[in-house]
Each structure stands twice: as structure tokens, then as C-alpha cells.
Design a protein around this motif. Structure first.
Motif, PDB file in Angstrom:
ATOM      1  N   UNK A 136    -120.588  24.554 -41.059  1.00 20.85           N
ATOM      2  CA  UNK A 136    -119.754  23.852 -40.071  1.00 20.85           C
ATOM      3  C   UNK A 136    -120.258  22.445 -39.768  1.00 20.85           C
ATOM      4  N   UNK A 137    -120.988  21.853 -40.705  1.00 18.01           N
ATOM      5  CA  UNK A 137    -121.504  20.500 -40.512  1.00 18.01           C
ATOM      6  C   UNK A 137    -120.447  19.486 -40.917  1.00 18.01           C
ATOM      7  N   UNK A 138    -120.163  18.524 -40.074  1.00 16.17           N
ATOM      8  CA  UNK A 138    -119.255  17.418 -40.380  1.00 16.17           C
ATOM      9  C   UNK A 138    -120.021  16.110 -40.276  1.00 16.17           C
ATOM     10  N   UNK A 139    -119.723  15.186 -41.164  1.00 20.20           N
ATOM     11  CA  UNK A 139    -120.374  13.890 -41.115  1.00 20.20           C
ATOM     12  C   UNK A 139    -120.358  13.229 -42.474  1.00 20.20           C
ATOM     13  N   UNK A 251    -122.621  11.697 -37.891  1.00 24.81           N
ATOM     14  CA  UNK A 251    -123.833  12.407 -38.300  1.00 24.81           C
ATOM     15  C   UNK A 251    -124.108  12.027 -39.750  1.00 24.81           C
ATOM     16  N   UNK A 252    -125.349  11.732 -40.068  1.00 24.00           N
ATOM     17  CA  UNK A 252    -125.700  11.295 -41.422  1.00 24.00           C
ATOM     18  C   UNK A 252    -126.826  12.166 -41.952  1.00 24.00           C
ATOM     19  N   UNK A 253    -126.647  12.678 -43.152  1.00 28.16           N
ATOM     20  CA  UNK A 253    -127.710  13.387 -43.862  1.00 28.16           C
ATOM     21  C   UNK A 253    -128.036  12.614 -45.130  1.00 28.16           C
ATOM     22  N   UNK A 273    -128.075   4.943 -36.238  1.00 36.01           N
ATOM     23  CA  UNK A 273    -127.540   6.101 -36.936  1.00 36.01           C
ATOM     24  C   UNK A 273    -128.240   7.395 -36.545  1.00 36.01           C
ATOM     25  N   UNK A 274    -127.481   8.486 -36.520  1.00 32.50           N
ATOM     26  CA  UNK A 274    -128.033   9.826 -36.267  1.00 32.50           C
ATOM     27  C   UNK A 274    -128.338  10.440 -37.626  1.00 32.50           C
TER      28      UNK A 274
END
Length: 296
Positions: A136-139, A251-253, A273-274
Motif C-alpha cells: 500500500x505504498x504510494x509515491x 514519498x520518495x524511495x 524530500x521525504x
């Protein structure tokens, strides 16, 4: 004690071949060779793989799930691109014919975007692995490398993506342009940060700023380490400026080589940035495990 793999995960890129003996999602052993796609003709892929994994095979047939440039048109067998928006593993894995009787080899397809035109091959597996570990991760997922990808993810789908040739431009400019005389080893954090802020605020100035690296060397004897760091900062700043619609407020990975990922993460954090960083090998293996679960 001999290792017997339940299945084998393979990350087969342009330059290298990496294989992992697996039991479920646990890595039992790993092996690497320099027999990447660019070094092999089609008849050579099978022998290159078997030379690496042969000792892990037992009785019966072992499934091998591979991603990367092995599935390109010039690779072992073409795995056609799936169009976005879609799940990262939306396409059916391609079963390679004519392999050693001890294995079944499947290749994960890449993703394509019609407008603006873009493609990825290998990174979709890392995205799938990240989503498997972060439900359920969005970004936005940034995958830095020779060709850095910025991938917008929502509701477990890749919505869109863009590729930046920042890593390749760095290699070409530092090794095959006039800047090769002014760029060396080492690092200068202040020079990097100055270059980054310059093109983040004025990306249109990059052409002039790049030549300034050479001019400063000639006129001011700027150390080669500072030249290298400033070149990196200028290129990354221009990339982040162009990719701002992707990462701003998201959200940034970041998934990539640890050192390069840290550079991207630090730069993004300076812009508010997160950011989280994920291990690229772990994400690749998790993605290949997810692809295996989809096999018929």
C-alpha cells in the motif's frame, strides 16, 4: 555440504550476471560472473548460466527466474515490454526454449511508456520487490544508475516513469570530453553542493557551467577532486530540476548502489524530500520471488 536450490534467482545485466540459490525467499548462496548480455552471443547464454549454477542443481527440474537485459531484443530471448499504467510484473514471464533439461528458465518482461517514449528492463523487478515489502505504498521510486529511473507508483501500479542518462553523461564527460583533463579521483563536498544548487536553480546554465570546470582548472588550478564533485553536482542538479514534478511533495524511495543512493537521498533531503533508501539487491531478489509466485 552441497547446496541444492529450490529455485534460482538471476539478475542478468549488460555487464554482469548474478545468480542466487534460493529456498523460498531465503538466499542460500550467490555467484557472479562478468558474462553480461553485451559479452554473449545467443548460443552462449545457456552455457554461461549453467557454468554458474550447475552445482546448485539436484534431481528433477529447477526453475530459474531472470530479469534484466537478458530479456532484451539482443539478449537470450526477448521478453516484450508491458505498457504502463500497470503492475510492475503485469506481463507474462517468457519461457526460454532449448535450455538444459535440468532447468526451466523464465525471463521477466520490462515496462514501456508510449508518451513520452520510455522503457525499463530490470528496474521493474526492483519496483515489484519494494512494493512486496511495502504494501500500500504510494509515491515515487528513484533508481539511480547509468540510466536513472523516476517511477510514479500508486495503488500497486506503475503510473508513469522517466529515464535520465545522468550516469552515462558523467562517464562520457569525465572520460571522453575536454573535462577529462580536469576531473580526477577523490571528492570535494563543497564543490558538489555548489554544483548541485547551481543547476537546481538554473538548469538552463548547465552547458556554460560544465565548461567552467575546465576554465577554473586552467586559470585557478582547481583540484581534480573538486572538478569531479562539481561535475557530479551539476548533472544531478539538472536531473532533479527536470524531475521535480515527480518528487516534489511525494514519498520518495531510492533503490540503487549504496553510495550513489546516499548521494541522491542527501540531495533530495536538502530540498525537503521525504526519503528512504532500500537495498537494490534485496529488492531485486524480492521482485524475482514475486515473479516466481506468478508462474503457472
Amino acid at each position: 555440504m552441497a547446496i541444492r536450490a529450490e529455485w534460482i534467482a538471476v539478475d542478468w545485466g549488460t555487464s554482469n550476471l548474478r545468480a542466487f540459490a534460493m529456498r523460498g525467499e531465503t538466499v542460500l548462496a550467490e555467484a557472479t560472473s562478468d558474462h553480461g548480455m553485451s559479452r554473449l552471443e545467443k548460443p552462449e547464454f545457456g552455457p554461461a548460466l549453467m557454468a554458474l549454477i550447475g552445482d546448485w542443481l539436484g534431481e528433477g527440474v529447477t526453475d530459474v527466474v531472470a530479469c534484466g537485459m537478458v530479456g532484451a531484443r539482443q539478449g537470450w530471448a526477448e521478453a516484450p515490454y508491458s505498457a504502463v499504467p500497470s503492475a510492475p510484473l503485469a506481463g507474462n514471464a517468457v519461457l526460454v526454449g532449448g535450455t538444459d533439461a535440468r532447468v526451466r528458465v523464465f525471463i521477466v518482461p520490462g515496462l514501456k511508456q508510449e508518451k513520452p517514449a520510455d522503457v525499463m528492463r530490470g528496474e521493474e523487478t526492483q519496483v515489484a520487490g519494494f512494493l512486496a515489502k511495502n504494501p500500500n505504498w504510494d509515491g515515487v521510486i528513484c533508481l539511480p544508475g547509468t540510466h536513472t529511473k523516476w517511477v510514479h507508483v500508486s495503488a500497486d501500479e506503475v503510473v508513469s516513469f522517466r529515464t535520465f542518462m545522468t550516469g552515462e553523461m558523467f562517464a562520457l564527460l569525465s572520460k571522453a570530453s575536454v573535462l577529462q583533463h580536469s576531473v580526477g579521483e577523490g571528492w570535494d563536498e563543497a564543490a558538489f553542493e555548489d554544483g548541485l544548487s547551481t543547476t537546481l536553480s538554473r538548469p538552463e546554465s548547465i552547458g556554460a557551467e560544465l565548461f567552467g570546470i575546465r576554465a577554473n582548472d586552467l586559470l585557478n588550478a582547481t583540484p581534480a577532486a573538486a572538478g569531479r564533485a562539481r561535475l557530479s553536482g551539476l548533472l544531478l542538479g539538472a536531473e532533479l530540476a527536470a524531475a521535480r514534478p515527480y518528487w516534489l511533495g511525494q514519498n520518495i524511495a531510492v533503490i540503487g548502489d549504496a553510495k550513489l543512493s546516499e548521494i541522491y537521498a542527501k540531495a533530495l533531503k536538502t530540498q525537503g524530500g521525504f526519503v528512504s533508501v532500500a537495498n537494490c539487491q534485496e529488492m531485486t531478489i524480492a521482485g524475482l520471488a514475486a515473479a516466481r509466485n506468478l508462474l503457472g
